[in-house]
Design a protein around this motif. Structure first.
Motif, PDB file in Angstrom:
ATOM      1  N   ASN A  15      35.204   2.258  16.530  1.00  0.00           N
ATOM      2  CA  ASN A  15      35.023   2.102  17.966  1.00  0.00           C
ATOM      3  C   ASN A  15      33.619   2.601  18.306  1.00  0.00           C
ATOM      4  OD1 ASN A  15      35.348   1.820  20.678  1.00  0.00           O
ATOM      5  ND2 ASN A  15      36.800   3.491  20.911  1.00  0.00           N
ATOM      6  N   TRP A  16      32.700   1.708  18.587  1.00  0.00           N
ATOM      7  CA  TRP A  16      31.308   2.049  18.899  1.00  0.00           C
ATOM      8  C   TRP A  16      30.673   2.906  17.808  1.00  0.00           C
ATOM      9  CZ3 TRP A  16      34.786   2.741  23.155  1.00  0.00           C
ATOM     10  CH2 TRP A  16      34.745   1.688  24.054  1.00  0.00           C
ATOM     11  N   GLY A  17      30.965   2.590  16.568  1.00  0.00           N
ATOM     12  CA  GLY A  17      30.343   3.294  15.464  1.00  0.00           C
ATOM     13  C   GLY A  17      31.007   4.613  15.113  1.00  0.00           C
ATOM     14  N   LEU A  18      31.959   5.059  15.906  1.00  0.00           N
ATOM     15  CA  LEU A  18      32.653   6.304  15.607  1.00  0.00           C
ATOM     16  C   LEU A  18      33.986   5.989  14.946  1.00  0.00           C
ATOM     17  CD1 LEU A  18      32.134   8.246  18.956  1.00  0.00           C
ATOM     18  CD2 LEU A  18      30.880   8.550  16.811  1.00  0.00           C
ATOM     19  N   LEU A  19      34.326   6.738  13.922  1.00  0.00           N
ATOM     20  CA  LEU A  19      35.600   6.540  13.250  1.00  0.00           C
ATOM     21  C   LEU A  19      36.678   7.271  14.036  1.00  0.00           C
ATOM     22  CD1 LEU A  19      36.965   5.365  10.744  1.00  0.00           C
ATOM     23  CD2 LEU A  19      36.578   7.555   9.620  1.00  0.00           C
ATOM     24  N   ARG A  20      37.696   6.538  14.441  1.00  0.00           N
ATOM     25  CA  ARG A  20      38.816   7.129  15.175  1.00  0.00           C
ATOM     26  C   ARG A  20      40.033   7.082  14.270  1.00  0.00           C
ATOM     27  NH1 ARG A  20      38.330   6.582  21.317  1.00  0.00           N
ATOM     28  NH2 ARG A  20      40.425   7.337  21.024  1.00  0.00           N
ATOM     29  N   ILE A  21      40.693   8.209  14.095  1.00  0.00           N
ATOM     30  CA  ILE A  21      41.825   8.299  13.194  1.00  0.00           C
ATOM     31  C   ILE A  21      43.045   8.784  13.954  1.00  0.00           C
ATOM     32  CG2 ILE A  21      42.731   9.437  11.133  1.00  0.00           C
ATOM     33  CD1 ILE A  21      39.852   9.691  10.159  1.00  0.00           C
ATOM     34  N   LYS A  22      44.150   8.120  13.744  1.00  0.00           N
ATOM     35  CA  LYS A  22      45.427   8.531  14.320  1.00  0.00           C
ATOM     36  C   LYS A  22      46.240   9.139  13.183  1.00  0.00           C
ATOM     37  CE  LYS A  22      49.000   8.440  17.175  1.00  0.00           C
ATOM     38  NZ  LYS A  22      49.201   9.461  18.133  1.00  0.00           N
ATOM     39  N   TYR A  26      45.706  17.261  11.951  1.00  0.00           N
ATOM     40  CA  TYR A  26      46.248  16.713  13.192  1.00  0.00           C
ATOM     41  C   TYR A  26      45.482  17.251  14.406  1.00  0.00           C
ATOM     42  CZ  TYR A  26      49.307  15.730  17.090  1.00  0.00           C
ATOM     43  OH  TYR A  26      49.783  15.302  18.296  1.00  0.00           O
ATOM     44  N   GLU A  27      45.286  18.560  14.445  1.00  0.00           N
ATOM     45  CA  GLU A  27      44.603  19.167  15.587  1.00  0.00           C
ATOM     46  C   GLU A  27      43.161  18.693  15.687  1.00  0.00           C
ATOM     47  OE1 GLU A  27      45.118  23.421  15.506  1.00  0.00           O
ATOM     48  OE2 GLU A  27      47.299  23.231  15.409  1.00  0.00           O
ATOM     49  N   ALA A  75      41.933  15.826  14.579  1.00  0.00           N
ATOM     50  CA  ALA A  75      41.954  14.426  15.017  1.00  0.00           C
ATOM     51  C   ALA A  75      42.184  14.329  16.515  1.00  0.00           C
ATOM     52  CB  ALA A  75      43.038  13.646  14.256  1.00  0.00           C
ATOM     53  N   GLU A  76      43.050  15.182  17.055  1.00  0.00           N
ATOM     54  CA  GLU A  76      43.299  15.182  18.495  1.00  0.00           C
ATOM     55  C   GLU A  76      42.042  15.566  19.278  1.00  0.00           C
ATOM     56  OE1 GLU A  76      46.301  14.422  20.396  1.00  0.00           O
ATOM     57  OE2 GLU A  76      46.424  13.346  18.495  1.00  0.00           O
ATOM     58  N   VAL A  77      41.314  16.557  18.805  1.00  0.00           N
ATOM     59  CA  VAL A  77      40.077  16.968  19.484  1.00  0.00           C
ATOM     60  C   VAL A  77      39.008  15.886  19.343  1.00  0.00           C
ATOM     61  CG1 VAL A  77      38.178  18.634  19.465  1.00  0.00           C
ATOM     62  CG2 VAL A  77      40.534  19.432  19.321  1.00  0.00           C
ATOM     63  N   MET A  78      38.913  15.282  18.166  1.00  0.00           N
ATOM     64  CA  MET A  78      37.892  14.262  17.951  1.00  0.00           C
ATOM     65  C   MET A  78      38.114  13.038  18.841  1.00  0.00           C
ATOM     66  SD  MET A  78      35.721  15.635  16.051  1.00  0.00           S
ATOM     67  CE  MET A  78      34.654  14.253  15.680  1.00  0.00           C
ATOM     68  N   ARG A  79      39.348  12.788  19.235  1.00  0.00           N
ATOM     69  CA  ARG A  79      39.622  11.662  20.140  1.00  0.00           C
ATOM     70  C   ARG A  79      38.925  11.849  21.488  1.00  0.00           C
ATOM     71  NH1 ARG A  79      44.567   9.883  21.907  1.00  0.00           N
ATOM     72  NH2 ARG A  79      45.202  12.005  22.311  1.00  0.00           N
ATOM     73  N   ARG A  80      38.657  13.084  21.849  1.00  0.00           N
ATOM     74  CA  ARG A  80      38.011  13.354  23.135  1.00  0.00           C
ATOM     75  C   ARG A  80      36.687  14.096  22.972  1.00  0.00           C
ATOM     76  NH1 ARG A  80      39.025  18.636  24.258  1.00  0.00           N
ATOM     77  NH2 ARG A  80      40.777  19.581  23.176  1.00  0.00           N
TER      78      ARG A  80
END
Length: 115
Positions: A10-17, A87-88, A90-95
Motif C-alpha cells: 500500500n503506497w510502498g509500505l508493507l502492511r501485514i495482518k 501482533y502488537e 503489526a497493530e502499531v505499524m498499521r497506524r
C-alpha cells in the motif's frame, strides 16, 4: 504454532495482518485437543474469564501465561511472547503514519564540538 500473515503493498509500505495470539491459542491448543474453555483454563491453572479474555482478543499473552502454555502444551514460552510482540507491532505499524515524531538531529555547539 501457526501464525497466518497476509501481506499487501500500500503506497510502498508493507502492511501485514497477523492473527491475534488468542486465536492461535484457540486453534493450536483448544481445538487441536478438543478442550472447552473451562477445561483448558483448568489445565492452565487460570480462571475461565482470564482465558476467555485471551481467546477473544480482549487481552494478550503475558509472560506468565506464556510459561503456562509452554508447560501445558509444549510450545516454548518465548515463541508465545514473540507471537504477542509481532501482533502488537503489526497493530502499531498499521497506524504508524499517524505517529508524528521529528527525526533526531545532533546539534553542535559553537566551534563544532558536542556539549
Amino acid at each position: 504454532m501457526s501464525i497466518i500473515t497476509i501481506a499487501s503493498c500500500n503506497w510502498g509500505l508493507l502492511r501485514i495482518k497477523i492473527m491475534h495470539p488468542g486465536a492461535i491459542v484457540r486453534q493450536d491448543c483448544l481445538d487441536r485437543y478438543g478442550l472447552s474453555v473451562t477445561d483448558a483454563a483448568r489445565v492452565l491453572g487460570v480462571d475461565r474469564q482470564t482465558l476467555s479474555n485471551l481467546l477473544n482478543a480482549r487481552s494478550g499473552i503475558s509472560p506468565e501465561m506464556a510459561v503456562r502454555l509452554e508447560k501445558a502444551f509444549g510450545t516454548p514460552a518465548r515463541e508465545w511472547l514473540l507471537c504477542q510482540l509481532d501482533y502488537e507491532l503489526a497493530e502499531v505499524m498499521r497506524r504508524a503514519n499517524k505517529i508524528k515524531v521529528e527525526p533526531f538531529r545532533l546539534l553542535f555547539a559553537e566551534g563544532g564540538e558536542n556539549e
